[in-house]
Scaffold this active site. Sequence first.
Site, short mmCIF file in Angstrom:
data_model
loop_
_atom_site.label_atom_id
_atom_site.label_comp_id
_atom_site.label_asym_id
_atom_site.label_seq_id
_atom_site.Cartn_x
_atom_site.Cartn_y
_atom_site.Cartn_z
N ASP A 80 0.85 -1.19 0.00
CA ASP A 80 0.00 0.00 0.00
C ASP A 80 0.88 1.25 0.00
OD1 ASP A 80 -2.01 1.94 0.45
OD2 ASP A 80 -3.18 0.51 1.61
N HIS A 120 -0.42 4.48 0.14
CA HIS A 120 -1.20 5.64 0.56
C HIS A 120 -0.90 5.99 2.02
CE1 HIS A 120 -3.41 3.60 -2.73
NE2 HIS A 120 -3.47 4.83 -3.18
N SER A 132 -4.49 -4.50 2.10
CA SER A 132 -3.79 -4.09 3.32
C SER A 132 -4.36 -4.80 4.54
CB SER A 132 -3.90 -2.57 3.51
OG SER A 132 -3.34 -1.88 2.43
#
Length: 1002
Positions: free
Chosen positions: A767, A769, A820
Site C-alpha cells: 500500500d 497511501h 492491506s
Amino acid sequence: MRTRQTNNYTIPMPDIRQELEKRILVIDGAMGTMIQPYKLNEKDFRGELFKDWQSDLKGFNDLLCLTRPDVISTIHREYLKAGADIIETNTFNANRISMSDYHMDIQDVDINLSAARIARQCADDFTAADPSRPRFVAGAVGPTTRTLSISPDVNDPGFRTVNWDQVLFAYMEQIRALVQGGVDLILIETIFDTLNAKAALFAAQNIFEETGKTLPIMISGTITDASGRTLSGQTVEAFLNSVSHADLLSIGLNCALGAHEMRPYLEELSAKAPFYISAYPNAGLPNQFGEYDESPEHMGSQIHDFIDSGFINIVGGCCGTTPGHISHIAAHAARAKPRKRPVIEPYLRLSGLEPVTLRPDSNFMNIGERTNVTGSRKFAKLIIDGNYEAALSIAKDQVEGGAQVIDINMDEGMLDAVAAMTRFLNLIGAEPDISKVPIMIDSSKFFVIEAGLKCIQGKGIVNSISLKEGEAQFIEQARKVKRYGAAVIVMAFDEHGQADSLPRRIEICSRAYKILTEVVLFPPQDIIFDPNIFPVATGMEEHRLNALDFFQATKWIKEHLPYAKVSGGVSNVSFSFRGNDHVREAIHAAFLYHAVKNGMDMGIVNPGQLQVYDEIPKDLLELVEDVLLNRRDDATERLVNHAETIKGAGKQKDVKDEEWRKAPVEERLSHALVKGIVDFIDADVEECRQKSSRTLDVIEGPLMAGMNVVGDLFGSGKMFLPQVVKSARVMKKAVAYLLPFMEEEKKKSGSVQKNAGKILMATVKGDVHDIGKNIVGVVLACNNYEIIDLGVMVSCDKILSEARLHNVDLIGLSGLITPSLDEMVHVAKEMGRTGMNIPLLIGGATTSKVHTAVKIAPHYSFPVVHVNDASKSVPVASSLISKELRPAFMKTVDADYERLRDQNKNAQAQNKYIALTEAQTNSFPTDWNAYAPVKPAFIGNKAFNDYSLAEIAAYIDWTPFFHSWEMKGSYPKIFQDPERGVEAKKLFDDAQKMLQQIISGK
C-alpha cells in the site's frame, strides 16, 4: 502408474504430484560446493574432447558432464544417499548465451543431453533399489548471464545486450535436449529477472507442444537482499502474478538468502500461491571470503521452522550446502506433514514491479490514457521527435495522478511502432516509479502487441483482440497472449462489424467468452470485455441508446459471464462535445457513475478530465443523465443548447467556479479537498487558524471534516482514486503550512521536552497511501508523542525490527486498499509468533472495528485497537501507554470486540449451508399412512371485530422502531446505552403517548 524402461530393469514411476500430496520431497544441494574438493585443474575441464580449445575452461562446471562424468555421477549419488528425492542436472549455465563466455555456445545440446542421462541413470538406480520411494530428475535451467529487463549501460537505460527472441531460442535448445535426455521435470531456477523466466516458460511450452510431451515445471526466484525484491525490482507477489499463467508444479525461492532471511517471503508465497512451494536456501549468508559457514545442524534448525509452520512441499539446499546438510533436512522433512495448497480466489491479478489485484470490493481501476500517440498530441510529438525522456515524464505524471495501469499505444503513421514500443517499454523498465504499475499494451496490430509483450516482466494487459478476422485468428492470438502471461481486452467486434446494440454486444461477448474458456482455456478472470463506448448526443436517432446499451451490456456480462471484467475508453462517450471541457467532464463523471454501478471494473481515462459526480451542477447533471439514460425525446437538443451557453468554459464558467469562494471558510476547505484545488489552501487555512484557539483544531476540525467527505464519496463510487490522490495533495499542503505554527505553540507552552511516548507508524506492505497516517502522526506529535514514521510499503519484518530497535510503546498500522487488511493480519500473527507485547493500533480507509475484532485481534494476545479517526488517536494512545488507564480501557475494548465477534459469528452461521445431498439424508422422516390429522376448531376466516388494542400493543417488538430512527440497539437494552439511552427513552415515551391516543380513540 507409468513405468520407465532402463537398460537393466523396468521401474514404476508415480506422478510426482501424488508424492507431494503424501510427503515433503527433498531436493539436492549445491553442485559447485561439491566439485571444489576434487581440486580439478584446467586439464580436467578440457579432457580429450576440448584439449585444444581456444579459451580457458576451468570453472565451467557444466562442461564436466562431458569431460568428467564420473565426478558428476558421484555427486548425484551422494545426494541421493543423503535422502534427496529430486536431483538437478548439472546444467545451470548450459545455455548458448552463458556458454558464449567460453566460446562454446554450439556445445549446449551435447552438455544437456549428457547431464540428463547421467542424472537419469543415478535416479533410476536408487528407485530400482527402493521402488516405494521414487527419485526424480529435474532439468536445471538457469537465468543466463544476461538480463532482458536491465541495461548494462548506465548511460543508456533502454539498451539491452540480448533480446527476447535470442533468449527464447537459447532456452528452447536447452529444454529440448533435457527432455530428450529423459528428465522428469523442468526447473527454472535462481530467477533474478522475471522477463528471462517468462521466456523460459514460453520456451518450455513451445517444446512441450513440439514434442508432444508435457513435463511438470518448477520455478524458483531469488530475493537479492533485505528489500524483499528480485534484482529486476519485483516483489514476491508481483513475481508470483507474473508467472502464474503457466501450469506450474511449484513455485519457490532459492539462493542469495539463508533460511532465516528467506522465511517471510516463503510465508507470503505459501499463503498466496495455488502451487506447491519449494525452498532451497544457501547455507547462511557468505562471509567476507565468499564462503558459507552454516553447519548442517544450524541450517537445519532454521529450515525446521518453516517446515513445521507448513510453508513448503519441496525443500533442499543451494550454495554452500552438502550431503550433510541434505541428510539433516531430509530427516526432519520425513517427520513433517506437507503444506496443503490453499484455495485461491479467481481474481484478476496483474503486476508491474508491484502487484495489483482487482477484487469484487475494489474501487474502479483507472487506466492512464496519456501515453497513447492516438489520444495525446503532446505525447505523439515527443515520441516522433525522439524525446523519450520527456515522454517518460507523462507516464510518471499518470502514475502519480492515480493511474493503476498505464495504456501505451504507438500506432502512428510516422512511427516504426515496433521500435518505438520496444524502446519506450525498455526505458520504463528503468523507471521504478512508472514500472511499479502494470502495463497495458495497446495496438491495432498484433505484431506490435507481441513486441510489447517481449519487454514487460510483469503481468500486463493486451488491448486488444477481437473476432473481426474470424475465429481462427482470434484463437491463435488468444493462445499467444496466454503463453506470454497477460490478461486480454476483447473488443465487441466480429466478422460483421462492431456491436452497436445491446443484442449484438451480448451475442459477440458470449461467443468470445465461450471460445476463450472452452477452446483456448483462457482464465476467465483474465478476460476483459470492451462492449464499445460510443459517443452520445450525436443527433442521430440510432445513437440514443449508446450509453444505456453499454450499461445494460455491462450488467449482462457481469451476471452471465463468470469472473469476466468490463473496461472501455471513457473519453469516447463525450466526443460530440470536443472543445467543451466543462460538458465533457460532466459526461465522463456521470457515465462512470452509472457504468460502475452496473459493474464496469476499469476504464481508460484522463484523471485531469474527471469531475466529482456530486459536484456537477444539478441543472447540467439532469441534462447529461437525460441523454445517457435516454429519459426524454428532446434530451440531446436540450444538452446541446445548454452546452452552447458554456462553450469554451469562458467567463461564465469562471464566474461560477469562483462562487465557492464566497462560502464560509470551513465550506471552502471542504470544497478544495473534494475538488483537489491547491490554489487558495494557504490563505484559507490561515483564515481558519486565526479563528481557532490552537492550530491543531484546524486539522482536527474542518480539514478532517473535509477528508471525511472525500472518504464518503470514494466509498460510494462518486470519486475515484485519481481524485482522492489530488485531495491528499491538498491535505498535505495544508498540514505543511500549519506545522511551523504548531511547533511554535509547543515551544511557547513549554511542552517540547515532555515525551508522552514513542509510537512507530507504517503503511503496510503493498500500500502506497499515507495521507491518513500522516495526519494521525501530526496530531500525535502535537500532543508530545515521538513519532517514528517508516513511510509506505513497509514489510512486516521491518516494522517488527524497527519497533524493537527503537523500543516503541505502540505500533500503528495504516492502509487504504483492501489487500492491506490481509497484511495487517499477517503483522499481528508475526507479532504473536515472535513474542512481542507492544499494543497495536489499526487505522485506514478500508479498516473497521469489526474487521479488527474478528480478523486481527484474535491473532495477538496483547492490545489491538481500531482507531477510526485522527482525533481519537490521542486518547487511545494515552490509555494504552498508561499502566493505570490501560486495564479499564482494554476491558471495555475487549468486551466490545467480543460482542462484535459474537454478532459476526451468528451472522456467518446464518449463511453457512451444507451440501444438498447431506441435507437430503437429514430430511424429516414422515409417515403419512400412520398420521391421523386433528380436526380444526373451525374452517375458513375468523374475524375479531372488537379486539383489545391494548393487549396487542403489549406484544410490539420495539427494536425495529429504534432502527428506523437510526438508533442501533435492541429493546429494552438500548435504554442502558451510554450514548443513545437517554434519547431512546425520550423517543419511546413519545411513541407510547401516541400509541395510547390510538388505543383510547378507537
